[in-house]
Write an enzyme that holds these catalytic residues in place. Structure first.
Site, PDB file in Angstrom:
ATOM      1  N   ARG A 209       0.883  -1.154   0.022  1.00 24.90           N
ATOM      2  CA  ARG A 209      -0.063  -0.080   0.188  1.00 24.90           C
ATOM      3  C   ARG A 209       0.734   1.157   0.011  1.00 24.90           C
ATOM      4  NH1 ARG A 209      -3.048  -2.641   4.674  1.00 24.90           N
ATOM      5  NH2 ARG A 209      -4.644  -3.863   3.612  1.00 24.90           N
ATOM      6  N   PHE A 225     -11.949  -4.008  -5.343  1.00 27.00           N
ATOM      7  CA  PHE A 225     -11.658  -4.940  -4.279  1.00 27.00           C
ATOM      8  C   PHE A 225     -11.049  -4.453  -2.927  1.00 27.00           C
ATOM      9  CE2 PHE A 225     -11.236  -7.255  -8.307  1.00 27.00           C
ATOM     10  CZ  PHE A 225     -12.055  -8.209  -8.294  1.00 27.00           C
ATOM     11  N   ALA A 280     -17.021  -6.713  -9.332  1.00 29.19           N
ATOM     12  CA  ALA A 280     -15.570  -5.912 -10.031  1.00 29.19           C
ATOM     13  C   ALA A 280     -15.599  -6.328 -11.753  1.00 29.19           C
ATOM     14  CB  ALA A 280     -14.402  -6.285  -9.400  1.00 29.19           C
ATOM     15  N   ASP A 300      -7.225  -6.080  -6.066  1.00 29.73           N
ATOM     16  CA  ASP A 300      -6.583  -7.053  -4.874  1.00 29.73           C
ATOM     17  C   ASP A 300      -7.613  -8.016  -4.700  1.00 29.73           C
ATOM     18  OD1 ASP A 300      -5.205  -8.149  -2.581  1.00 29.73           O
ATOM     19  OD2 ASP A 300      -5.849  -6.445  -1.401  1.00 29.73           O
ATOM     20  N   CYS A 340      -3.364 -13.317  -3.937  1.00 27.73           N
ATOM     21  CA  CYS A 340      -3.381 -14.041  -2.753  1.00 27.73           C
ATOM     22  C   CYS A 340      -3.421 -15.516  -2.945  1.00 27.73           C
ATOM     23  CB  CYS A 340      -3.977 -13.365  -1.636  1.00 27.73           C
ATOM     24  SG  CYS A 340      -5.826 -13.682  -1.753  1.00 27.73           S
TER      25      CYS A 340
HETATM   26  N1  SAH Z   1      -7.631  -4.389  -0.793  1.00 28.92           N
HETATM   27  C1  SAH Z   1      -7.891  -4.711   0.370  1.00 28.92           C
HETATM   28  C2  SAH Z   1      -8.352  -6.173   0.617  1.00 28.92           C
HETATM   29  C3  SAH Z   1      -9.143  -6.875  -0.360  1.00 28.92           C
HETATM   30  S1  SAH Z   1     -10.047  -8.327   0.141  1.00 28.92           S
HETATM   31  C4  SAH Z   1      -7.038  -4.201   1.410  1.00 28.92           C
HETATM   32  O1  SAH Z   1      -5.949  -3.491   1.089  1.00 28.92           O
HETATM   33  O2  SAH Z   1      -7.495  -4.542   2.603  1.00 28.92           O
HETATM   34  C5  SAH Z   1     -11.127  -8.761  -1.235  1.00 28.92           C
HETATM   35  C6  SAH Z   1     -12.244  -7.779  -1.267  1.00 28.92           C
HETATM   36  O3  SAH Z   1     -12.786  -8.256  -2.458  1.00 28.92           O
HETATM   37  C7  SAH Z   1     -13.194  -8.153  -0.073  1.00 28.92           C
HETATM   38  O4  SAH Z   1     -13.605  -6.885   0.484  1.00 28.92           O
HETATM   39  C8  SAH Z   1     -14.552  -8.501  -1.006  1.00 28.92           C
HETATM   40  O5  SAH Z   1     -15.693  -8.062  -0.544  1.00 28.92           O
HETATM   41  C9  SAH Z   1     -14.358  -8.326  -2.244  1.00 28.92           C
HETATM   42  N2  SAH Z   1     -14.926  -8.952  -3.405  1.00 28.92           N
HETATM   43  C10 SAH Z   1     -14.714 -10.232  -3.518  1.00 28.92           C
HETATM   44  N3  SAH Z   1     -15.238 -10.844  -4.547  1.00 28.92           N
HETATM   45  C11 SAH Z   1     -15.507  -9.404  -5.474  1.00 28.92           C
HETATM   46  C12 SAH Z   1     -16.255  -9.280  -6.641  1.00 28.92           C
HETATM   47  N4  SAH Z   1     -16.606 -10.114  -7.457  1.00 28.92           N
HETATM   48  N5  SAH Z   1     -16.351  -8.026  -6.978  1.00 28.92           N
HETATM   49  C13 SAH Z   1     -15.965  -6.913  -6.166  1.00 28.92           C
HETATM   50  N6  SAH Z   1     -15.417  -7.013  -4.752  1.00 28.92           N
HETATM   51  C14 SAH Z   1     -15.225  -8.329  -4.453  1.00 28.92           C
END
Ligand code: SAH
Length: 396
Positions: A209, A225, A280, A300, A340
């Site tokens: 970040r 995400f 997304a 992410d 991840c």
């Molecule tokens: N970038 C964040 C962590 C991401 S965790 C950080 O820096 O802390 C992954 C995220 O993706 C979660 O919040 C989840 O709600 C979201 N997510 C999962 N599938 C998704 C999709 N198909 N479209 C949009 N968001 C999604």
């Protein structure tokens, strides 16, 4: 302590420092797995008799035993837990100014089945094995002796627990707060405890970040995400012009929005900033079609490859997502691509970015190749302890 015998020639990986013994490597004639209670400690022998160490056995899982010591007859008890946790704590205290970090990264800290995140005097614990669950009281005793936490939240909602035959109901000990404040990279994040994902906050992306934020000055940022806004908020606090958050969870987005307002009021007030609650893949396509472009796009996603057999399908999803995101990057802008999935190697993620850029006829210069922060130590003899990749590339 009962003996667990390995079949002939199955000791190599263990001698090289790995901690797992798979059920097909056990000599079940000499040591039937069904003789062991779930979580029972045993002394592990190679076929010729030499002792390899002490491990906890689960007769019902593919990973039949996990080593916790290289010596014979060692119980995984409160003193050993305390010793390992003290070593883990000492590392973090050296690494960070304040008590906010992953305190224990399972096998990476030589404590199979145990993940602990620390939020000052509050601990969130994930126990994923029957062995660790049966030592729950010894673990709490060790944590009390070491830190005396004000509260402990046992987030028992891991799918891995079902495989181990463990209950999925969470447990709160002491006054677990609804939310907690997490200082990071000069910002302070508000994070939900029990209603959050995993342990509430993702400490693993801290350094990535910061690396992304350095490239965000004056840019319109898309944090896809976003969860609680980790990437976008750091970018906003570092001078991004606007931040757009995208996530499928409205609950997460409400935190992201508030976190931006607190840490980057100027970016939050920009009319171009906003939130999009959607899938997304759909939203990235719509943004492209509507003509929106961004100086920095972060993706992410959750792990698309949870098991090796999903590798083909998962790789296709990563390729598609990276292309959808790369299309939104303005000329000379930056793509921050994370994964991840343990089963997606770092080179494969880079290749996703490279292919996306090539398809668009744009050069991609990698500026940062990151992984999980050092409070998620990688046991070099155990590739499974390394999972996070972050590739930051400038697209010409
Ligand atoms: N970038 C964040 C962590 C991401 S965790 C950080 O820096 O802390 C992954 C995220 O993706 C979660 O919040 C989840 O709600 C979201 N997510 C999962 N599938 C998704 C999709 N198909 N479209 C949009 N968001 C999604």
């Amino acid at each position: 302590m009962r003996a667990l015998w390995l079949k002939k020639n199955e000791e190599r990986r263990i001698l090289d420092g790995h901690l797992w013994i798979f059920s097909n490597e056990v000599d079940t004639v000499k040591s039937p797995l069904t003789d062991f209670a779930p979580g029972e400690a045993a002394t592990v022998h190679e076929a010729r008799g030499r002792v390899l160490g002490s491990a906890c056995v689960n007769p019902a899982t593919l990973i039949a035993a996990r080593l916790h010591s290289r010596e014979a007859d060692v119980e995984l008890d409160a003193p050993l837990l305390k010793k390992r946790l003290a070593a883990a704590l000492a590392l973090r205290e050296n690494l960070f100014d304040g008590p906010w970090y992953r305190l224990c990264h399972g096998e990476g800290d030589l404590l199979p089945g145990l993940v602990i995140d620390r939020y000052a005097s509050h601990l969130t614990v994930q126990i994923s094995t029957a062995a660790m669950q049966s030592r729950r009281n010894a673990l709490l005793e060790a944590l009390d002796a070491l830190l005396g936490p004000a509260s402990v939240y046992l987030a028992n909602d891991l799918p891995a627990r079902a495989l181990e035959g463990l209950a999925l109901t969470p447990e709160s000990l002491g006054p677990v707060p609804e939310t907690f404040e997490v200082p990071e990279n000069g910002c302070v994040f508000n994070a939900p405890c029990a209603s959050g994902q995993k342990t509430g906050w993702f400490y693993d992306q801290r350094a990535n970040r910061a690396a992304a934020a350095r490239l965000a000055k004056g840019q319109d940022v898309l944090d896809a995400f976003c969860y609680l806004g980790g990437f976008g908020v750091c970018a906003g606090a570092n001078g991004a012009g606007s931040v757009t958050f995208l996530d499928a969870s409205e609950h997460a987005l409400s935190f992201a929005r508030a976190n931006l307002e607190c840490n980057a009021p100027r970016a939050a007030a920009c009319p171009a900033s906003g939130t999009i609650c959607a899938d997304a893949f759909h939203a990235l396509t719509e943004l492209y079609e509507s003509g929106r472009r961004f100086g920095l796009v972060s993706i992410d996603p959750p792990a698309f490859i949870k098991r090796r057999k999903d590798a083909g399908q998962g790789l296709a999803a990563y390729r598609k997502l990276n292309l959808l995101a790369a299309r939104l990057v303005a000329p000379g802008g930056v793509l921050v691509s994370s994964s991840c999935s343990y089963h997606l190697p770092a080179e494969a993620l880079r290749d996703c970015v490279a292919r996306a850029a090539a398809k668009l006829g744009r050069p991609a210069q990698m500026l940062h190749a990151g992984g999980q922060g050092p409070d998620h130590p990688i046991l070099l003899s155990m590739p499974e302890t390394a999972y996070l990749k972050c590739c930051i590339a400038r697209l010409g």
